[in-house]
Write a protein that holds these residues in place. Structure first.
Motif, PDB file in Angstrom:
ATOM      1  N   GLY A   1      -4.572  -1.677  16.635  1.00 46.34           N
ATOM      2  CA  GLY A   1      -3.121  -1.085  17.108  1.00 46.34           C
ATOM      3  C   GLY A   1      -2.430  -0.810  15.463  1.00 46.34           C
ATOM      4  O   GLY A   1      -1.413   0.172  15.638  1.00 46.34           O
ATOM      5  N   LEU A   2      -2.890  -1.388  14.587  1.00 52.63           N
ATOM      6  CA  LEU A   2      -2.033  -1.252  13.319  1.00 52.63           C
ATOM      7  C   LEU A   2      -2.428   0.269  12.617  1.00 52.63           C
ATOM      8  O   LEU A   2      -3.527   0.760  12.605  1.00 52.63           O
ATOM      9  N   PRO A   3      -1.434   0.763  11.834  1.00 48.86           N
ATOM     10  CA  PRO A   3      -1.561   2.086  11.278  1.00 48.86           C
ATOM     11  C   PRO A   3      -2.714   1.639  10.019  1.00 48.86           C
ATOM     12  O   PRO A   3      -2.623   0.685   9.533  1.00 48.86           O
ATOM     13  N   GLY A   4      -3.512   2.782   9.773  1.00 48.66           N
ATOM     14  CA  GLY A   4      -4.388   2.464   8.553  1.00 48.66           C
ATOM     15  C   GLY A   4      -5.864   2.614   9.004  1.00 48.66           C
ATOM     16  O   GLY A   4      -6.217   3.157  10.116  1.00 48.66           O
ATOM     17  N   SER A   5      -6.555   2.134   8.080  1.00 47.63           N
ATOM     18  CA  SER A   5      -8.179   1.975   8.585  1.00 47.63           C
ATOM     19  C   SER A   5      -8.629   0.588   9.039  1.00 47.63           C
ATOM     20  O   SER A   5      -7.956  -0.526   8.481  1.00 47.63           O
ATOM     21  N   ALA A   6      -9.490   0.380   9.820  1.00 49.31           N
ATOM     22  CA  ALA A   6      -9.969  -0.981  10.260  1.00 49.31           C
ATOM     23  C   ALA A   6     -11.667  -1.010  10.062  1.00 49.31           C
ATOM     24  O   ALA A   6     -12.309  -0.008  10.236  1.00 49.31           O
ATOM     25  N   TYR A   7     -12.179  -2.343   9.730  1.00 48.32           N
ATOM     26  CA  TYR A   7     -13.377  -2.454   9.764  1.00 48.32           C
ATOM     27  C   TYR A   7     -13.994  -3.464  10.921  1.00 48.32           C
ATOM     28  O   TYR A   7     -13.161  -4.430  11.170  1.00 48.32           O
ATOM     29  N   VAL A   8     -14.995  -3.182  11.456  1.00 44.38           N
ATOM     30  CA  VAL A   8     -15.642  -3.815  12.580  1.00 44.38           C
ATOM     31  C   VAL A   8     -16.961  -4.421  12.290  1.00 44.38           C
ATOM     32  O   VAL A   8     -17.789  -3.704  11.785  1.00 44.38           O
ATOM     33  N   TYR A   9     -17.296  -5.425  12.249  1.00 42.18           N
ATOM     34  CA  TYR A   9     -18.300  -6.288  11.751  1.00 42.18           C
ATOM     35  C   TYR A   9     -19.369  -6.154  12.791  1.00 42.18           C
ATOM     36  O   TYR A   9     -19.107  -6.514  13.928  1.00 42.18           O
ATOM     37  N   GLN A  10     -20.568  -5.989  12.609  1.00 43.32           N
ATOM     38  CA  GLN A  10     -21.559  -5.693  13.713  1.00 43.32           C
ATOM     39  C   GLN A  10     -21.719  -6.824  14.649  1.00 43.32           C
ATOM     40  O   GLN A  10     -21.880  -8.107  14.207  1.00 43.32           O
ATOM     41  N   GLY A  11     -21.733  -6.620  15.842  1.00 41.53           N
ATOM     42  CA  GLY A  11     -21.542  -7.747  16.987  1.00 41.53           C
ATOM     43  C   GLY A  11     -20.488  -8.115  17.466  1.00 41.53           C
ATOM     44  O   GLY A  11     -20.151  -8.782  18.554  1.00 41.53           O
ATOM     45  N   GLU A  12     -19.109  -8.159  16.570  1.00 40.97           N
ATOM     46  CA  GLU A  12     -17.924  -8.556  17.063  1.00 40.97           C
ATOM     47  C   GLU A  12     -17.397  -7.686  18.401  1.00 40.97           C
ATOM     48  O   GLU A  12     -16.611  -8.208  19.173  1.00 40.97           O
ATOM     49  N   GLU A  13     -18.023  -6.352  18.476  1.00 45.60           N
ATOM     50  CA  GLU A  13     -17.650  -5.674  19.829  1.00 45.60           C
ATOM     51  C   GLU A  13     -18.173  -6.225  20.798  1.00 45.60           C
ATOM     52  O   GLU A  13     -18.082  -6.087  21.973  1.00 45.60           O
TER      53      GLU A  13
ATOM     54  N   SER B   1       0.951  -1.336   0.076  1.00 47.03           N
ATOM     55  CA  SER B   1      -0.014  -0.008   0.103  1.00 47.03           C
ATOM     56  C   SER B   1       0.706   1.129   0.171  1.00 47.03           C
ATOM     57  O   SER B   1       0.394   2.412  -0.759  1.00 47.03           O
ATOM     58  N   ASP B   2       2.163   1.102   0.605  1.00 45.56           N
ATOM     59  CA  ASP B   2       2.948   2.414   0.704  1.00 45.56           C
ATOM     60  C   ASP B   2       3.530   2.927  -0.700  1.00 45.56           C
ATOM     61  O   ASP B   2       3.682   3.902  -1.159  1.00 45.56           O
ATOM     62  N   GLU B   3       3.463   1.571  -1.519  1.00 47.78           N
ATOM     63  CA  GLU B   3       3.950   1.876  -2.921  1.00 47.78           C
ATOM     64  C   GLU B   3       2.979   2.737  -3.850  1.00 47.78           C
ATOM     65  O   GLU B   3       3.583   3.460  -4.673  1.00 47.78           O
ATOM     66  N   VAL B   4       1.659   2.724  -3.392  1.00 45.98           N
ATOM     67  CA  VAL B   4       0.694   3.446  -4.209  1.00 45.98           C
ATOM     68  C   VAL B   4       0.296   4.497  -3.334  1.00 45.98           C
ATOM     69  O   VAL B   4      -0.818   5.340  -3.823  1.00 45.98           O
ATOM     70  N   GLY B   5       0.718   5.001  -2.054  1.00 42.80           N
ATOM     71  CA  GLY B   5       0.297   6.206  -1.094  1.00 42.80           C
ATOM     72  C   GLY B   5      -1.108   5.702  -0.626  1.00 42.80           C
ATOM     73  O   GLY B   5      -1.784   6.967  -0.359  1.00 42.80           O
ATOM     74  N   ALA B   6      -1.455   4.431  -0.318  1.00 42.16           N
ATOM     75  CA  ALA B   6      -2.680   4.124   0.025  1.00 42.16           C
ATOM     76  C   ALA B   6      -2.777   3.660   1.623  1.00 42.16           C
ATOM     77  O   ALA B   6      -1.567   3.119   1.937  1.00 42.16           O
ATOM     78  N   PRO B   7      -3.913   3.823   2.380  1.00 43.63           N
ATOM     79  CA  PRO B   7      -3.747   2.994   3.620  1.00 43.63           C
ATOM     80  C   PRO B   7      -4.019   1.684   3.421  1.00 43.63           C
ATOM     81  O   PRO B   7      -4.814   1.326   2.647  1.00 43.63           O
ATOM     82  N   THR B   8      -3.561   0.926   4.588  1.00 40.95           N
ATOM     83  CA  THR B   8      -3.957  -0.622   4.333  1.00 40.95           C
ATOM     84  C   THR B   8      -5.268  -0.461   5.253  1.00 40.95           C
ATOM     85  O   THR B   8      -5.457   0.155   6.244  1.00 40.95           O
ATOM     86  N   THR B   9      -6.139  -1.447   5.066  1.00 41.92           N
ATOM     87  CA  THR B   9      -7.362  -1.487   5.345  1.00 41.92           C
ATOM     88  C   THR B   9      -7.481  -3.044   6.320  1.00 41.92           C
ATOM     89  O   THR B   9      -7.411  -4.103   5.526  1.00 41.92           O
ATOM     90  N   TRP B  10      -7.896  -3.182   7.481  1.00 47.41           N
ATOM     91  CA  TRP B  10      -7.666  -4.223   8.237  1.00 47.41           C
ATOM     92  C   TRP B  10      -9.046  -4.698   8.289  1.00 47.41           C
ATOM     93  O   TRP B  10      -9.960  -3.798   8.793  1.00 47.41           O
ATOM     94  N   VAL B  11      -9.368  -5.943   8.426  1.00 49.70           N
ATOM     95  CA  VAL B  11     -10.446  -6.653   8.658  1.00 49.70           C
ATOM     96  C   VAL B  11     -10.544  -8.016   9.242  1.00 49.70           C
ATOM     97  O   VAL B  11      -9.839  -8.815   8.699  1.00 49.70           O
ATOM     98  N   LEU B  12     -11.384  -8.542  10.008  1.00 51.52           N
ATOM     99  CA  LEU B  12     -11.306  -9.845  10.670  1.00 51.52           C
ATOM    100  C   LEU B  12     -12.699 -10.597  10.367  1.00 51.52           C
ATOM    101  O   LEU B  12     -12.728 -11.715  10.476  1.00 51.52           O
ATOM    102  N   SER B  13     -13.653  -9.717  10.420  1.00 48.86           N
ATOM    103  CA  SER B  13     -14.888 -10.442  10.196  1.00 48.86           C
ATOM    104  C   SER B  13     -15.880  -9.652   9.453  1.00 48.86           C
ATOM    105  O   SER B  13     -15.529  -8.431   8.911  1.00 48.86           O
ATOM    106  N   ASN B  14     -16.878 -10.362   8.431  1.00 55.32           N
ATOM    107  CA  ASN B  14     -17.826  -9.734   7.821  1.00 55.32           C
ATOM    108  C   ASN B  14     -19.118 -10.634   7.618  1.00 55.32           C
ATOM    109  O   ASN B  14     -19.039 -11.575   8.247  1.00 55.32           O
ATOM    110  N   HIS B  15     -19.963 -10.289   6.752  1.00 57.43           N
ATOM    111  CA  HIS B  15     -21.419 -11.098   6.635  1.00 57.43           C
ATOM    112  C   HIS B  15     -20.891 -12.213   5.740  1.00 57.43           C
ATOM    113  O   HIS B  15     -22.071 -12.938   5.303  1.00 57.43           O
TER     114      HIS B  15
END
Length: 594
Positions: free
Chosen positions: A424-436, A364-378
Motif C-alpha cells: 500500500g506504500l507509494p514507490g516500488s516494491a520487491y517480492v521474493y519468490q514464494g512469499e506470495e 528519497s523525496d530530497e533527491v527525487g527518487a522513489p522509495t523501494t520497499w522489501v521484506l524478504s530476499n535470498h
C-alpha cells in the motif's frame, strides 16, 4: 484533510473524530512515470524457481515455463539472481564469465528466449550484476596468480604484502562477511616446491568467500570491463541491473585496520522506535563500505544506460545507513532505485515502522527518487518465519534444527499483514519468490546438506541462507511438489510446502496468493505507486495502530490486542486476515475506501 465517518463498535477501538487528522508527508507524483518508480518486481532465484530438465536444479527454461504465474500474480518485472558461468562456490555470486550463461542454467539462447517470452507478456527483466568481486576461476584471477607480484594482472585485484617478519600476517585485520579473515595468502615461489601447499607470497582481499577475490575499482581496466559487460546485456534487451554489494566496491585508501564487525544482515533485535533518521542498525560501516568513490562509478553507468531507450534501471543493493546516505545512491545522475534494508530490518512495531517509512520517504523525496520497499530476499530469513520469532535474537542468519523455532501461525499472520501494508506504500516494491505463497523458512534442514559458505566459514555457528533458498512447490500432489519433471530438488523441501503449493493456493479463497493477487490489482487500479502518503492519527489506542491514506485508500494495521473498528460506510477492498464483526483484529492489515 481525509474525511471518514466514525462508528462505535464496542469492544473495538473507534475513530475519535469524523475528521481524523491526516498528516501528509509525501506528495503524489504528477509527472514522472518511468516504470521503475512504481513497479512491483519479483525476484527469481534461478536454481530454486523451476527445473526444466529434471536435474533437480532450477534453470532458465524452467523460469520461462512459469512466467504465466507471474502474469497472474500481477507483477511488473522480474529480477534474476546470477545465472552467469560460475563454479557455484557461492550459488553464482562468484562469477567466472560475465558474458555467458552457466550450463547449469541453460544457454545464452535460452536466456534470449526468456527475454522474448517475458516481453510478450508485458514483463520487464532485470539481471543481477556482481562487480565487487569475481570468482577465482575468472581468467583475470588465474592470470594474476600466474603473473606474480607487481604484475599488471595483479593490479586488477587487491593483492598486498603481508605483515610480520616474513609477511606471514594478513595486511590488515578485516574480517570476511562470511566469517574468518578477509585475506588469503598465495604461493609465489617458482621452484617445484610451489606445489607442496605452502604459501609464502602476497595476500589477496576477499570480503566474502576465499573463492571471491575483490576487484580494485581504482583500476581503469576494471571500470572499462564492466561498462562493456553492461552493454553486452543491454544489447540483448535487459531492462536494468541489480548491483550486488553496491556500497562495497571502493575501499578506503591504504586499507586501514578496523575493529568493527561485518555481517550479511545487521539490524535491531527487538521492537523499538527507529532513530529519527530511520536507522535500525541495518547498515554496513567501516573502510570497506560506502566510500564516496562508488558514486563516480554509478554516474558513469548511468550514462551507459542513457544510451538505450526504454527507461533502463540500476538498482543498488547497499546496506547503508542513515537513509540520507542511502539516498545519495539514487541521485538523478546515479542509480534509479536502492533496496530499503532499514525497512526490512525494522521490528514489527507501529511506532518503529512509522518512523522508518517517514524517514525513507523524506530522504528519497530530497533527491527525487522513489522509495523501494522489501521484506524478504535470498539473503535473509523469509519474513513468514522471521516474524514468528520471539525473544532477543529475532534476525539470526538462518535457523537450524537446534535453534529456537518460529511460531508458524503467528509468523504467517504477521507476514501477510506486513506484505499488505508494504504494497500500500507509494514507490516500488520487491517480492521474493514464494512469499506470495506464504512460504516459511526451512528450519530443520540437515546440516550435512547445507551449501552456504557462511555455514562453514562461521565455524558452523550460523545456519546460513539455505533455508530461504529451498525449491518452490508448484503442484501439491506431484513428486518434489512439481518443481521439476523428475521430483529431484537440490535442497529437500519441508512437508509444510505441500499446503503452500501454487496450485492449491490458486483455488483457495483467502490464500496468501489470492491476497497478493488482489492487492497488486488494486495497487495498479488506484495508482498507489505514484500516490501520496498521509498518516491518520485520530484513532483511540493509536499507539497500536498504523494507518495512512494513499490516493483515497486507507491502509490500516492493528498491532494491538483490541480490535479496531471499521469506519462507517467504508468498503473493505482487501484484508490480510479475517475481520471480526466490524473490527480489525491484532496483526491484521486492511485496505478501505475513504
Amino acid at each position: 484533510m481525509t474525511h471518514i465517518d466514525s462508528t462505535v463498535a464496542s469492544p473495538a477501538l473507534e475513530l475519535t473524530s469524523t475528521n481524523p487528522a491526516a498528516t501528509v508527508i509525501h506528495p503524489a507524483s504528477e509527472s514522472a512515470r518511468e516504470w521503475w518508480r512504481t513497479a512491483v518486481i519479483y525476484q527469481v532465484y534461478p536454481r530454486s524457481f523451476a527445473d526444466g530438465n529434471g536435474d533437480g536444479i532450477g534453470d532458465i527454461p524452467g523460469i520461462t515455463s512459469r512466467l504465466d504465474h507471474l502474469v497472474e500474480l500481477g507483477v511488473d518485472a522480474v529480477w534474476l539472481s546470477p545465472f552467469y558461468r560460475s563454479p557455484q562456490a557461492d550459488a553464482g555470486y562468484d562469477v567466472a564469465d560475465y558474458r555467458d550463461v552457466d550450463p547449469l542454467f541453460g544457454t545464452l539462447a535460452d536466456f534470449e528466449e526468456l527475454l522474448a517470452q517475458a516481453r510478450s507478456r508485458g514483463l520487464r527483466v532485470i539481471a543481477d550484476l556482481v562487480p565487487n568481486h569475481t570468482s577465482d576461476d575468472h581468467e583475470w584471477f588465474k592470470d594474476a596468480l600466474a603473473a606474480g607480484p607487481g604484475s599488471p594482472e595483479r593490479a586488477r585485484y587487491l593483492f598486498r604484502e603481508g605483515k610480520g617478519a616474513a609477511g606471514e600476517l594478513p595486511p590488515n585485520n578485516w574480517k570476511s562477511i562470511f566469517g574468518g579473515p578477509a585475506w588469503t595468502r598465495v604461493s609465489d615461489r617458482t621452484s617445484p616446491l610451489a606445489s607442496d601447499g605452502v604459501t609464502d607470497g602476497e595476500w589477496y582481499l576477499h570480503m566474502f568467500d576465499t573463492r571471491q577475490p575483490d576487484l580494485d575499482w581504482e583500476h581503469p581496466e576494471v571500470r572499462a570491463e564492466f561498462e562493456d559487460v553492461l552493454r553486452f546485456w543491454l544489447d540483448r534487451g535487459v531492462d536494468g541491473f541489480r548491483i550486488d554489494v553496491a556500497h562495497g566496491m571502493v575501499k578506503a585508501p591504504g586499507l586501514p585496520d578496523w575493529d568493527g564487525d561485518t555481517s550479511m544482515v545487521e539490524g535491531a533485535t527487538e521492537a523499538h522506535e527507529a532513530a529519527e533518521d530511520g536507522s535500525t542498525g541495518a547498515g554496513n560501516s567501516g573502510p570497506m563500505f560506502d566510500q564516496d568513490g562508488v558514486h563516480d562509478i554509478y554516474r558513469a553507468w548511468h550514462k551507459v544506460l542513457a544510451e538505450y531507450t526504454g527507461d533502463r534501471a540500476l538498482v543498488a543493493e547497499a546496506w547503508v545507513e542513515p537513509l540520507s546516505r542511502l539516498a545519495r545512491y539514487v541521485r538523478s545522475d546515479e542509480m534509479h532505485q536502492a533496496f530499503n534494508f532499514s525497512y526490512l530490518t525494522t521490528a514489527w512495531d507501529a511506532a518503529a515502522l512509522r518512523g522508518v517509512v517517514t524517514a525513507s520517504l523524506e530522504a528519497s523525496d530530497e533527491v527525487g527518487a522513489p522509495t523501494t520497499w522489501v521484506l524478504s530476499n535470498h539473503d535473509v530469513i523469509r519474513h513468514a518465519s522471521r516474524m514468528g520469532l520471539t525473544g532477543a535474537a529475532v534476525r539470526p542468519n538462518g535457523i537450524g534444527t537446534n535453534d529456537p523455532q518460529p511460531d508458524a501461525e503467528l509468523g504467517l499472520r504477521r507476514a501477510r499483514a506486513a506484505s499488505l501494508q508494504m504494497l500500500g506504500l507509494p514507490g516500488s516494491a520487491y517480492v521474493y519468490q514464494g512469499e506470495e505463497l506464504g512460504l516459511p523458512e526451512h528450519t530443520d534442514l540437515d546440516d550435512d546438506l547445507r551449501q552456504d559458505p557462511a555455514w562453514w566459514r562461521s565455524g558452523y555457528t550460523e545456519a546460513g541462507r539455505d533455508g530461504c533458498r529451498v525449491p518452490l512447490p508448484w503442484e501439491a500432489d506431484k513428486p518434489g511438489y512439481g518443481f521439476g519433471p523428475t521430483g529431484k530438488s537440490w535442497l529437500p523441501q519441508p512437508d509444510s510446502y505441500k499446503a503452500c503449493a501454487a496450485d492449491v493456493q490458486r483455488s483457495t479463497e483467502g490464500s496468501t496468493f489470492a491476497m497478493y493477487r488482489s492487492a497488486l490489482a488494486l495497487r495498479k487500479a488506484n495508482d498507489l505507486g505514484l500516490g501520496s502518503l498521509a498518516w491518520v492519527d485520530d484513532f483511540a489506542g493509536a499507539d497500536s495502530v498504523l494507518a495512512f491514506v494513499n490516493n483515497g485508500v486507507l491502509v490500516l494495521t492493528n498491532f494491538g490486542e483490541t480490535p479496531v473498528a471499521l469506519p462507517a460506510g467504508a468498503e473493505v477492498l482487501v484484508a490480510s486476515g479475517p475481520l471480526t464483526g466490524a473490527g480489525v483484529p491484532q496483526d491484521t492489515t486492511v485496505w478501505l475506501t475513504v
